[in-house]
Design an enzyme around this catalytic site. Structure first.
Site, mmCIF file in Angstrom:
data_model
loop_
_atom_site.group_PDB
_atom_site.id
_atom_site.type_symbol
_atom_site.label_atom_id
_atom_site.label_comp_id
_atom_site.label_asym_id
_atom_site.label_seq_id
_atom_site.Cartn_x
_atom_site.Cartn_y
_atom_site.Cartn_z
ATOM 1 N N SER A 7 0.841 -1.199 0.000
ATOM 2 C CA SER A 7 0.000 0.000 0.000
ATOM 3 C C SER A 7 0.871 1.243 0.000
ATOM 4 C CB SER A 7 -0.908 0.015 1.227
ATOM 5 O OG SER A 7 -1.416 1.326 1.404
ATOM 6 N N HIS A 32 -1.225 -1.233 -4.342
ATOM 7 C CA HIS A 32 -2.500 -0.965 -3.664
ATOM 8 C C HIS A 32 -2.588 0.533 -3.384
ATOM 9 C CE1 HIS A 32 -5.999 -2.075 -1.159
ATOM 10 N NE2 HIS A 32 -5.575 -1.128 -0.331
ATOM 11 N N ASP A 34 -4.785 3.664 -1.995
ATOM 12 C CA ASP A 34 -5.861 3.987 -1.056
ATOM 13 C C ASP A 34 -6.357 5.409 -1.248
ATOM 14 O OD1 ASP A 34 -6.094 1.598 0.698
ATOM 15 O OD2 ASP A 34 -3.970 2.008 1.051
ATOM 16 N N MET A 36 -9.009 8.257 -0.085
ATOM 17 C CA MET A 36 -9.863 8.622 1.059
ATOM 18 C C MET A 36 -10.407 10.028 0.871
ATOM 19 S SD MET A 36 -7.417 7.300 4.116
ATOM 20 C CE MET A 36 -6.644 5.674 4.047
ATOM 21 N N HIS A 65 -8.363 1.176 -4.074
ATOM 22 C CA HIS A 65 -9.297 0.958 -2.964
ATOM 23 C C HIS A 65 -9.951 2.295 -2.630
ATOM 24 C CE1 HIS A 65 -9.627 -0.161 1.630
ATOM 25 N NE2 HIS A 65 -10.803 -0.021 1.064
ATOM 26 N N MET A 67 -12.132 4.555 -0.568
ATOM 27 C CA MET A 67 -12.799 4.763 0.720
ATOM 28 C C MET A 67 -13.500 6.115 0.614
ATOM 29 S SD MET A 67 -9.728 3.302 3.041
ATOM 30 C CE MET A 67 -8.624 3.302 1.635
ATOM 31 N N MET A 136 -11.485 -5.721 5.361
ATOM 32 C CA MET A 136 -10.719 -4.781 6.181
ATOM 33 C C MET A 136 -10.413 -5.436 7.528
ATOM 34 S SD MET A 136 -10.221 -2.239 4.240
ATOM 35 C CE MET A 136 -9.207 -1.451 5.485
ATOM 36 N N ASP A 174 -6.643 -6.418 4.209
ATOM 37 C CA ASP A 174 -6.103 -5.059 4.218
ATOM 38 C C ASP A 174 -6.085 -4.478 5.626
ATOM 39 O OD1 ASP A 174 -5.247 -2.542 3.568
ATOM 40 O OD2 ASP A 174 -7.026 -1.983 2.412
HETATM 41 C C1 DX5 Z 1 -6.311 1.573 5.510
HETATM 42 C C2 DX5 Z 1 -5.882 1.261 4.100
HETATM 43 C C3 DX5 Z 1 -4.779 0.279 4.044
HETATM 44 C C4 DX5 Z 1 -3.513 0.728 4.713
HETATM 45 C C5 DX5 Z 1 -2.838 -0.492 5.272
HETATM 46 O O1 DX5 Z 1 -7.449 2.335 5.486
HETATM 47 O O2 DX5 Z 1 -6.957 0.720 3.362
HETATM 48 O O3 DX5 Z 1 -4.522 -0.165 2.727
HETATM 49 O O4 DX5 Z 1 -2.633 1.416 3.878
HETATM 50 O O5 DX5 Z 1 -1.741 -0.098 5.994
HETATM 51 P P1 DX5 Z 1 -0.992 -1.079 6.992
HETATM 52 O O6 DX5 Z 1 -0.541 -2.262 6.217
HETATM 53 O O7 DX5 Z 1 0.142 -0.238 7.501
HETATM 54 O O8 DX5 Z 1 -1.978 -1.450 8.075
HETATM 55 ZN ZN ZN Z 2 -6.505 -0.263 1.382
#
Ligand code: DX5
Ligand code: ZN
Length: 215
Positions: A7, A32, A34, A36, A65, A67, A136, A174
Site C-alpha cells: 500500500s 495498492h 488507497d 480517502m 481501494h 474509501m 478490512m 487489508d
Molecule cells: C487503511 C488502508 C490500508 C492501509 C494499510 O485504510 O486501506 O490499505 O494502507 O496499511 P498497513 O498495512 O500499515 O496497516
Molecule cells: Zn486499502
C-alpha cells in the site's frame, strides 16, 4: 503463492517515483492505492492526478481501494487514471449490484471492501459478480494499525461462500498485515496481502516483500 499488494499510503510522497521503482524491481504483484475522501473515512489521502502519475511509473496491476462516498460518480475517472481493479465499500453503496456492473462495463475488475463490523453474509447474493473482496482487518482510514483477530474467522466464512458459489473471487486482507501474522491469514484462506507499514517502514522493503511472497 500469495499476491502481494504493497500500500503506497505508507510510501514517501516526496519521492513517489523512487518508491514506485523499488516496487517495480521487487516481487510485489500489485500496487495498492488507497483513496480517502474525509467523509467515508476520517482522513484524506490522494486522488486521481497522483494515480495517473503512478500509472505511468509501473506496468504492475493498479489496485485502487476507494474509501469514498458515492463511488459511482468517479468510476469512469479512475478508469481513465489507470485503475485495473476498482474496489468500493459495501457500506458506501446503496445500489451495490449496479455499482459493480458499472465498474465491469468500464473494463476494470470489480472489488467490494467490507469494514470490520460488516458481516460477510451480506455478500452471498453478489459474490458471483465480483472479482475481489477486500476484507478490512482494521478500521479504514490510516496505515500502521493493529490487525483485528476476528478477521481470521471472517476469511473462513467468506471462503466457504465463494466455494459454494463456484466463484474465482479473490480474498484480499487489508490492514495490520505483518511478517508474523501473514501465515495465519493465508492459512485461513486469503489470496492477496496488502501491506503498508510492514513494507515501507522496514529496513529492506524488497526483502520484506520477498519474505511475504515466499510464505
Ligand atoms: C487503511 C488502508 C490500508 C492501509 C494499510 O485504510 O486501506 O490499505 O494502507 O496499511 P498497513 O498495512 O500499515 O496497516
Ligand atoms: Zn486499502
Amino acid at each position: 503463492m500469495p499476491i502481494i499488494a504493497p500500500s503506497l499510503l505508507s510510501a514517501n510522497f516526496l519521492h513517489l517515483e523512487k518508491d514506485c521503482q523499488m516496487l517495480n524491481e521487487s516481487q510485489a504483484d500489485w500496487f495498492h492505492l488507497d483513496v480517502m475522501d474525509g467523509r467515508f473515512v476520517p482522513n484524506i489521502s490522494f486522488g486521481l492526478p497522483v494515480i495517473s502519475h503512478i500509472r505511468k511509473a509501473t506496468n504492475k496491476v493498479c489496485d485502487v481501494h476507494l474509501m469514498i462516498e458515492e463511488p459511482e460518480k468517479y468510476a469512469q475517472a479512475f478508469k481513465d487514471a489507470g485503475a485495473d481493479i476498482l474496489t468500493v465499500h459495501i457500506e458506501a453503496c446503496n445500489h451495490l449490484h449496479r455499482n459493480i456492473q458499472q465498474i465491469k462495463s468500464l473494463g476494470m475488475k470489480a472489488g467490494i471492501a467490507v469494514n470490520p463490523h460488516t458481516s460477510v453474509e451480506l455478500l452471498k447474493d453478489i459474490i458471483a459478480d465480483v472479482d475481489l473482496v477486500c476484507l478490512m482487518s482494521v478500521n479504514p482510514g490510516f496505515g500502521g494499525q493493529s490487525f483485528i483477530p476476528q478477521t481470521l474467522e471472517k476469511i473462513k466464512q467468506l471462503k466457504s461462500i465463494i466455494n459454494n458459489a463456484s466463484s474465482n473471487c479473490l480474498i484480499e486482507i487489508d490492514g495490520g498485515v505483518t511478517l508474523e501474522n501473514a501465515n495465519e491469514i493465508l492459512t485461513a484462506g486469503a489470496d492477496v496481502l496488502v501491506a503498508g507499514n510492514t513494507v515501507f517502514k522496514s529496513a529492506d522493503p524488497k526483502a520484506t516483500i520477498a519474505a511475504l511472497k515466499a510464505l
